[in-house]
Design an enzyme around this catalytic site. Structure first.
Site, PDB file in Angstrom:
ATOM      1  N   SER A 120       0.821  -1.211   0.000  1.00  0.00           N
ATOM      2  CA  SER A 120       0.000   0.000   0.000  1.00  0.00           C
ATOM      3  C   SER A 120       0.852   1.258   0.000  1.00  0.00           C
ATOM      4  CB  SER A 120      -0.900   0.011   1.236  1.00  0.00           C
ATOM      5  OG  SER A 120      -0.115  -0.002   2.422  1.00  0.00           O
ATOM      6  N   HIS A 141      -2.795  -3.444  -5.551  1.00  0.00           N
ATOM      7  CA  HIS A 141      -3.120  -3.175  -4.158  1.00  0.00           C
ATOM      8  C   HIS A 141      -4.584  -3.449  -3.841  1.00  0.00           C
ATOM      9  CE1 HIS A 141      -3.952  -0.106  -0.785  1.00  0.00           C
ATOM     10  NE2 HIS A 141      -3.518  -1.221  -0.251  1.00  0.00           N
ATOM     11  N   GLU A 153      -6.349  -1.189  -6.482  1.00  0.00           N
ATOM     12  CA  GLU A 153      -5.590  -0.150  -7.164  1.00  0.00           C
ATOM     13  C   GLU A 153      -4.459  -0.785  -7.979  1.00  0.00           C
ATOM     14  OE1 GLU A 153      -5.891   3.703  -4.228  1.00  0.00           O
ATOM     15  OE2 GLU A 153      -4.525   2.102  -3.643  1.00  0.00           O
ATOM     16  N   ASN A 192      -5.269   5.675   0.113  1.00  0.00           N
ATOM     17  CA  ASN A 192      -4.483   5.966   1.311  1.00  0.00           C
ATOM     18  C   ASN A 192      -3.934   7.383   1.314  1.00  0.00           C
ATOM     19  OD1 ASN A 192      -4.900   3.540   2.581  1.00  0.00           O
ATOM     20  ND2 ASN A 192      -3.043   2.586   1.812  1.00  0.00           N
TER      21      ASN A 192
END
Length: 283
Positions: A120, A141, A153, A192
């Site tokens: 991540s 991800h 992702e 994130n």
């Protein structure tokens, strides 16, 4: 076309990536971990998820058994990736450890294989150069828990080919998840990166004495309709994991130093839900 998938690392993420892949009915998957006891934990986790779905009539017993038939487990990395079309690294968030895995995968996997990382925070541009196939490397991800969260992702590195991206995007769709393409690397990718900004602001409010933990969480849940407040999310994700991502971002020159409050909590063993204590107490 991607048919055989190897997942390296059988923690929570790795085990669920393997299960989601198997549940699609379109892929054979091998879940590899050098620690046999961790593989047994993964086996128990996968069985619990399948049992729960069967008991809830969300999956037939026959389909659960068929999913198990598509999963193999092993402790030898080279043997696990020998016939793989796609390799998904899902080990601890440590750059050197991930680079070691990518080197080993590059040596043992077929030339056609696509090495990817579930990281991540560690972009593929820091992993691909240790291989002889940087054009076939990318980030893949998934989100925790993988068998529930729909998003994945897909992050293109500076040398990732378009054909690699097309292949992994199609793979994500085939296992019942929704891919989004990030065309240029950025720390934290999309989700994130936005979440980290929110967590930092919540920590500033707390450390500045503007509001208490429970009130900040309540305000965000009621005002923004988030399922969890920022401090609940920190506890859920693992305070040490988030702190590590902040440290990594600072080292890359992409953000400020992490909150010293997080470091103090880690030193006290308060890591969130997994330790039984964080911003909240858990029994």
């Amino acid at each position: 076309m991607i048919k055989r998938v190897a997942v390296i690392g059988s923690g929570t993420m790795g085990a669920q990536i393997a299960l989601q892949t198997a549940l699609s009915g379109r892929h054979q998957v091998i879940l590899m971990d050098s620690a046999p006891d961790q593989l047994e934990k993964a086996r128990a986790q996968i069985q619990a998820i399948l049992d729960r779905r069967v008991s809830q009539d969300r999956l037939t017993a026959a389909d659960a058994s068929a999913a198990w038939d598509r999963i193999q487990m092993g402790t030898d990395l080279a043997a696990s990736v020998q016939g793989a079309d796609l390799v998904i690294e899902a080990i601890v968030e440590n750059l050197q450890a991930k680079q070691d895995v990518f080197k080993a995968v590059d040596q043992a996997a077929p030339a056609k294989a696509i090495p990817t990382s579930n990281s991540s925070s560690i972009a593929i541009s820091r992993l691909a150069p240790v291989t002889n196939r940087p054009d076939r490397c990318c980030n893949l991800h998934f989100f925790h828990p993988v068998t529930v969260m729909d998003l994945c992702e897909v992050v293109k590195g500076p040398r990732t080919s378009d054909s690699t991206i097309e292949a992994v995007m199609e793979f994500v769709r085939r296992i019942g998840r929704t891919p989004v393409l990030i065309r240029k690397e950025a720390h934290g990718f999309i989700v994130n990166r936005v979440v980290f900004a929110a967590l930092e602001e919540a920590l500033r409010l707390l450390e500045g004495g503007y509001a208490e933990v429970a009130d900040i969480d309540l305000a965000i849940k009621k005002g923004l309709n988030w399922p969890m407040g920022p401090f609940e999310l920190l506890d859920f994700s693992g305070i040490d994991i988030v702190y590590g991502a902040f440290v990594d971002r600072e080292l890359l020159g992409e953000g400020p130093p992490p909150s010293p409050l997080l470091k103090r909590m880690i030193d006290e063993g308060k890591l969130g839900r997994k330790s039984g204590s964080g911003f909240y107490e858990y029994s």
